[in-house]
Motif scaffolding. Structure first.
Motif, PDB file in Angstrom:
ATOM      1  N   ALA A  70      80.369  46.500  56.730  1.00  0.00           N
ATOM      2  CA  ALA A  70      80.004  47.022  55.413  1.00  0.00           C
ATOM      3  C   ALA A  70      79.528  45.898  54.498  1.00  0.00           C
ATOM      4  CB  ALA A  70      81.199  47.748  54.788  1.00  0.00           C
ATOM      5  N   LEU A  71      80.153  44.734  54.622  1.00  0.00           N
ATOM      6  CA  LEU A  71      79.717  43.600  53.795  1.00  0.00           C
ATOM      7  C   LEU A  71      78.306  43.155  54.173  1.00  0.00           C
ATOM      8  CD1 LEU A  71      80.352  41.404  51.688  1.00  0.00           C
ATOM      9  CD2 LEU A  71      81.193  39.992  53.580  1.00  0.00           C
ATOM     10  N   VAL A  72      78.056  43.040  55.466  1.00  0.00           N
ATOM     11  CA  VAL A  72      76.734  42.609  55.924  1.00  0.00           C
ATOM     12  C   VAL A  72      75.655  43.581  55.455  1.00  0.00           C
ATOM     13  CG1 VAL A  72      75.299  42.229  57.971  1.00  0.00           C
ATOM     14  CG2 VAL A  72      77.626  41.319  57.890  1.00  0.00           C
ATOM     15  N   ARG A  73      75.963  44.872  55.558  1.00  0.00           N
ATOM     16  CA  ARG A  73      74.971  45.890  55.207  1.00  0.00           C
ATOM     17  C   ARG A  73      74.812  46.075  53.701  1.00  0.00           C
ATOM     18  NH1 ARG A  73      77.372  50.155  59.664  1.00  0.00           N
ATOM     19  NH2 ARG A  73      76.349  49.257  61.513  1.00  0.00           N
ATOM     20  N   GLY A  74      75.883  45.823  52.964  1.00  0.00           N
ATOM     21  CA  GLY A  74      75.836  46.122  51.533  1.00  0.00           C
ATOM     22  C   GLY A  74      76.016  44.930  50.618  1.00  0.00           C
ATOM     23  N   HIS A  75      75.805  43.722  51.148  1.00  0.00           N
ATOM     24  CA  HIS A  75      76.081  42.521  50.349  1.00  0.00           C
ATOM     25  C   HIS A  75      75.213  42.417  49.098  1.00  0.00           C
ATOM     26  CE1 HIS A  75      72.446  40.171  51.471  1.00  0.00           C
ATOM     27  NE2 HIS A  75      72.510  40.884  52.587  1.00  0.00           N
ATOM     28  N   GLU A  76      74.044  43.036  49.132  1.00  0.00           N
ATOM     29  CA  GLU A  76      73.156  42.946  47.975  1.00  0.00           C
ATOM     30  C   GLU A  76      73.725  43.668  46.759  1.00  0.00           C
ATOM     31  OE1 GLU A  76      69.384  44.365  49.205  1.00  0.00           O
ATOM     32  OE2 GLU A  76      68.903  42.589  50.412  1.00  0.00           O
ATOM     33  N   ARG A  77      74.681  44.571  46.989  1.00  0.00           N
ATOM     34  CA  ARG A  77      75.294  45.294  45.874  1.00  0.00           C
ATOM     35  C   ARG A  77      76.331  44.442  45.139  1.00  0.00           C
ATOM     36  NH1 ARG A  77      75.419  49.429  49.852  1.00  0.00           N
ATOM     37  NH2 ARG A  77      77.680  49.203  50.081  1.00  0.00           N
ATOM     38  N   ILE A  78      76.669  43.287  45.695  1.00  0.00           N
ATOM     39  CA  ILE A  78      77.637  42.400  45.056  1.00  0.00           C
ATOM     40  C   ILE A  78      76.861  41.411  44.193  1.00  0.00           C
ATOM     41  CG2 ILE A  78      79.533  40.773  45.423  1.00  0.00           C
ATOM     42  CD1 ILE A  78      79.955  42.015  48.166  1.00  0.00           C
ATOM     43  N   ALA A  79      76.779  41.712  42.925  1.00  0.00           N
ATOM     44  CA  ALA A  79      75.974  40.888  42.023  1.00  0.00           C
ATOM     45  C   ALA A  79      76.589  39.509  41.821  1.00  0.00           C
ATOM     46  CB  ALA A  79      75.809  41.599  40.673  1.00  0.00           C
ATOM     47  N   ASP A  80      77.886  39.451  41.690  1.00  0.00           N
ATOM     48  CA  ASP A  80      78.590  38.194  41.459  1.00  0.00           C
ATOM     49  C   ASP A  80      79.334  37.817  42.721  1.00  0.00           C
ATOM     50  OD1 ASP A  80      80.090  36.046  40.666  1.00  0.00           O
ATOM     51  OD2 ASP A  80      80.901  36.985  38.860  1.00  0.00           O
ATOM     52  N   GLY A  81      78.932  36.730  43.365  1.00  0.00           N
ATOM     53  CA  GLY A  81      79.559  36.313  44.610  1.00  0.00           C
ATOM     54  C   GLY A  81      81.043  36.042  44.495  1.00  0.00           C
ATOM     55  N   ARG A  82      81.507  35.751  43.287  1.00  0.00           N
ATOM     56  CA  ARG A  82      82.932  35.483  43.092  1.00  0.00           C
ATOM     57  C   ARG A  82      83.781  36.745  43.297  1.00  0.00           C
ATOM     58  NH1 ARG A  82      82.482  32.745  37.283  1.00  0.00           N
ATOM     59  NH2 ARG A  82      81.083  34.544  37.143  1.00  0.00           N
ATOM     60  N   ALA A  83      83.127  37.884  43.351  1.00  0.00           N
ATOM     61  CA  ALA A  83      83.847  39.150  43.531  1.00  0.00           C
ATOM     62  C   ALA A  83      83.994  39.535  44.998  1.00  0.00           C
ATOM     63  CB  ALA A  83      83.121  40.269  42.784  1.00  0.00           C
ATOM     64  N   VAL A  84      83.516  38.681  45.916  1.00  0.00           N
ATOM     65  CA  VAL A  84      83.489  39.082  47.320  1.00  0.00           C
ATOM     66  C   VAL A  84      84.889  39.325  47.887  1.00  0.00           C
ATOM     67  CG1 VAL A  84      83.467  36.720  48.243  1.00  0.00           C
ATOM     68  CG2 VAL A  84      82.462  38.615  49.572  1.00  0.00           C
ATOM     69  N   SER A  85      85.878  38.537  47.492  1.00  0.00           N
ATOM     70  CA  SER A  85      87.232  38.739  48.022  1.00  0.00           C
ATOM     71  C   SER A  85      87.791  40.083  47.584  1.00  0.00           C
ATOM     72  CB  SER A  85      88.160  37.613  47.552  1.00  0.00           C
ATOM     73  OG  SER A  85      87.762  36.385  48.101  1.00  0.00           O
ATOM     74  N   GLY A  86      87.611  40.402  46.309  1.00  0.00           N
ATOM     75  CA  GLY A  86      88.067  41.697  45.823  1.00  0.00           C
ATOM     76  C   GLY A  86      87.324  42.838  46.483  1.00  0.00           C
TER      77      GLY A  86
END
Length: 209
Positions: A70-86
């Motif tokens: 899901a991360l690989v497919r939807g990573h563009e929806r994460i505007a702020d990289g600091r939010a990746v863990s959450g």
């Protein structure tokens, strides 16, 4: 891509989130190896969150892999990289809840204990000491009620827990989550004091939780 093994790390939360953000940024900049490092860093946390829903090992492994896909497919929806863990922990929690409901299982399990994977600059001696401490802490968690284990496993690894979602996932009134968490932490502290992992009241320690 993913090693969905329970063996792994739970090191200092803030350092982990910062490292994850850096690796995520490197991967999006074209460094393929950064994703491998991110998987190694965060999979133990995801595994622990997922296992709070009582999934058997094979199902937990599927949820871990689904989360990374899901991360690989939807990573563009994460505007702020600091939010990746959450983002990862919330995605894993939601998928674990969905799968657990489908299999009519939502009991906590305490048979898999995480061992910390410390940053590379740490010495072998430090790693062994931290690993033993983490094992003893999670053994103490295993002495708590299933309700406490489920709640602490989820809240402990969610940077900003969504109490409304957690209430739905665990079938608890939202107003009881805070008080229940406090009672569980008190019980955990009592067990840690008993086993010598935390000083008795009056010592010069920081409050737990």
């Amino acid at each position: 891509m993913t090693d969905a093994s329970p063996a792994g790390a739970v090191s200092d939360g803030s350092a982990r989130w910062e490292r994850a953000a850096d690796l995520f940024a490197d991967w999006r900049s074209g460094d393929r190896r950064a994703m491998d490092d991110l998987v190694r860093l965060m999979t133990p946390v995801l595994w622990h969150v997922i296992r709070a829903y009582g999934l058997e090992r094979s199902l937990a492994e599927d949820v871990v892999q689904s989360t990374w896909l899901a991360l690989v497919r939807g990573h563009e929806r994460i505007a702020d990289g600091r939010a990746v863990s959450g983002w990862l922990t919330v995605t894993a929690r939601r998928e674990a809840w969905r799968v657990s409901k489908g299999h009519r299982r939502a009991d906590a399990t305490a048979d898999d204990l995480l061992e910390p994977m410390l940053p590379p600059q740490e010495s072998a001696e430090d790693e062994v000491a931290a690993s033993d401490e983490a094992r003893r802490i999670w053994t103490a968690v295993g002495t708590l009620s299933k309700r406490c284990q489920r709640l602490l496993r989820i809240v402990a690894f969610d940077d900003r827990p969504d109490y409304a979602s957690i209430a739905t996932d665990l079938d608890m009134p939202i107003g009881s989550i805070g008080p229940t968490r406090r009672r569980c932490l008190v019980k955990l502290r009592t067990e840690l004091v008993r086993t010598g992992l935390a000083p008795a009241e009056g010592g010069h320690d920081e409050p737990l939780g």
